[in-house]
Design a protein around this motif. Structure first.
Motif, PDB file in Angstrom:
ATOM      1  N   MET A 164       1.080  -1.158   0.122  1.00 34.18           N
ATOM      2  CA  MET A 164       0.265   0.034  -0.060  1.00 34.18           C
ATOM      3  C   MET A 164       1.200   1.085  -0.209  1.00 34.18           C
ATOM      4  O   MET A 164       1.466   1.461   0.599  1.00 34.18           O
ATOM      5  N   ILE A 165       0.347   2.053  -1.029  1.00 30.14           N
ATOM      6  CA  ILE A 165       1.294   3.226  -0.588  1.00 30.14           C
ATOM      7  C   ILE A 165       0.497   4.763   0.349  1.00 30.14           C
ATOM      8  O   ILE A 165      -0.528   4.313   0.760  1.00 30.14           O
ATOM      9  N   ASN A 166       1.539   4.866   0.378  1.00 28.15           N
ATOM     10  CA  ASN A 166       1.098   6.252   1.787  1.00 28.15           C
ATOM     11  C   ASN A 166       1.535   6.822   1.639  1.00 28.15           C
ATOM     12  O   ASN A 166       2.142   7.809   0.614  1.00 28.15           O
ATOM     13  N   MET A 167       0.180   7.700   1.436  1.00 25.48           N
ATOM     14  CA  MET A 167      -0.189   9.426   0.739  1.00 25.48           C
ATOM     15  C   MET A 167       0.486  10.452   1.385  1.00 25.48           C
ATOM     16  O   MET A 167       1.099  11.309   1.261  1.00 25.48           O
ATOM     17  N   ASN A 171     -13.340  12.657   7.943  1.00 26.89           N
ATOM     18  CA  ASN A 171     -13.832  12.753   5.715  1.00 26.89           C
ATOM     19  C   ASN A 171     -13.660  14.324   6.229  1.00 26.89           C
ATOM     20  O   ASN A 171     -13.076  14.925   4.893  1.00 26.89           O
ATOM     21  N   ASN A 172     -15.218  14.138   6.188  1.00 26.76           N
ATOM     22  CA  ASN A 172     -15.549  16.288   5.369  1.00 26.76           C
ATOM     23  C   ASN A 172     -14.773  16.871   6.283  1.00 26.76           C
ATOM     24  O   ASN A 172     -14.543  18.117   5.568  1.00 26.76           O
ATOM     25  N   GLU A 212      -7.433   5.330   4.985  1.00 26.47           N
ATOM     26  CA  GLU A 212      -5.776   5.905   4.652  1.00 26.47           C
ATOM     27  C   GLU A 212      -5.844   6.524   6.249  1.00 26.47           C
ATOM     28  O   GLU A 212      -4.742   6.162   6.496  1.00 26.47           O
ATOM     29  N   LEU A 213      -6.240   7.269   6.853  1.00 27.42           N
ATOM     30  CA  LEU A 213      -6.069   7.627   7.908  1.00 27.42           C
ATOM     31  C   LEU A 213      -6.074   6.738   8.888  1.00 27.42           C
ATOM     32  O   LEU A 213      -5.319   7.025  10.002  1.00 27.42           O
ATOM     33  N   ASN A 214      -7.117   5.501   9.228  1.00 26.88           N
ATOM     34  CA  ASN A 214      -7.010   5.294  10.145  1.00 26.88           C
ATOM     35  C   ASN A 214      -5.530   4.145   9.812  1.00 26.88           C
ATOM     36  O   ASN A 214      -4.917   3.675  11.387  1.00 26.88           O
ATOM     37  N   LEU A 225      -3.001   4.015  12.968  1.00 28.60           N
ATOM     38  CA  LEU A 225      -2.151   2.090  13.153  1.00 28.60           C
ATOM     39  C   LEU A 225      -1.348   1.968  13.043  1.00 28.60           C
ATOM     40  O   LEU A 225      -0.067   1.407  14.359  1.00 28.60           O
ATOM     41  N   ALA A 226      -0.530   2.151  12.087  1.00 26.71           N
ATOM     42  CA  ALA A 226       1.461   2.764  11.753  1.00 26.71           C
ATOM     43  C   ALA A 226       2.157   2.930  12.624  1.00 26.71           C
ATOM     44  O   ALA A 226       3.205   3.143  13.571  1.00 26.71           O
TER      45      ALA A 226
END
Length: 135
Positions: free
Chosen positions: A1-4, A42-43, A51-53, A57-58
C-alpha cells in the motif's frame, strides 16, 4: 500500500485528527446531537477515513475509533471532576443510550469507576473550602 503522507506530514495530520476529535466531542456535548465520527473526519480533513486509520495504526498503534473513545473518556473524566453533571447527562449528550455503556468504557480505559472521579471532585471542593476558611 502506498502511504499518501510523507514523514513530515504525519505529525501534522495526527494533530489535525485530534483537533477534529475534540471539536466533535465538544459539539456533541453542546448540542446533544450525535455526530458520525468517520463521516465528520472525512468532511473536515478531506481525506479517506481508511487511509487515516491505517496511518494511525502504523504511527500510534491505535485505530481512529480507539483514539476517539479514549478522547471521550478523557473528556468524561474532566466533566466528572470539574462539573456537577451526572454521568447520565454526559452520556446522553455524547449519544449513549445508557450511561452504563459509558461507565463501562471509563472502567475499561482507566480502570476506575465514575464514582472515583466524583470523589476526586469532592476532595478538591473540600480542599478549596479549607483554604477559604484559612483566609
Amino acid at each position: 500500500m502506498i502511504n499518501m503522507y510523507n514523514s513530515d506530514e504525519c505529525p501534522d495530520m495526527i494533530t489535525k485528527v485530534y483537533l477534529v476529535v475534540e471539536q466533535i466531542i465538544q459539539s456533541q456535548l453542546e448540542t446533544g446531537k450525535s455526530i458520525q465520527f468517520a463521516l465528520e473526519l472525512n468532511n473536515k480533513l478531506k481525506t479517506d477515513y481508511q487511509e487515516l486509520n491505517n496511518l494511525f495504526l502504523a504511527r500510534c498503534d491505535m485505530s481512529l475509533d480507539v483514539i476517539f473513545l479514549k478522547q471521550i473518556v478523557e473528556k468524561v473524566k474532566e466533566l466528572l471532576v470539574y462539573t456537577e453533571q451526572p454521568l447520565s447527562q454526559i452520556a446522553k449528550a455524547l449519544g449513549y443510550e445508557k450511561s452504563n455503556d459509558l461507565s463501562e468504557q471509563l472502567l475499561r480505559y482507566t480502570g476506575l469507576t465514575p464514582a472515583h472521579f466524583k470523589r476526586i471532585r469532592e476532595i478538591k471542593l473540600e480542599n478549596i473550602r479549607r483554604q477559604q476558611k484559612k483566609i
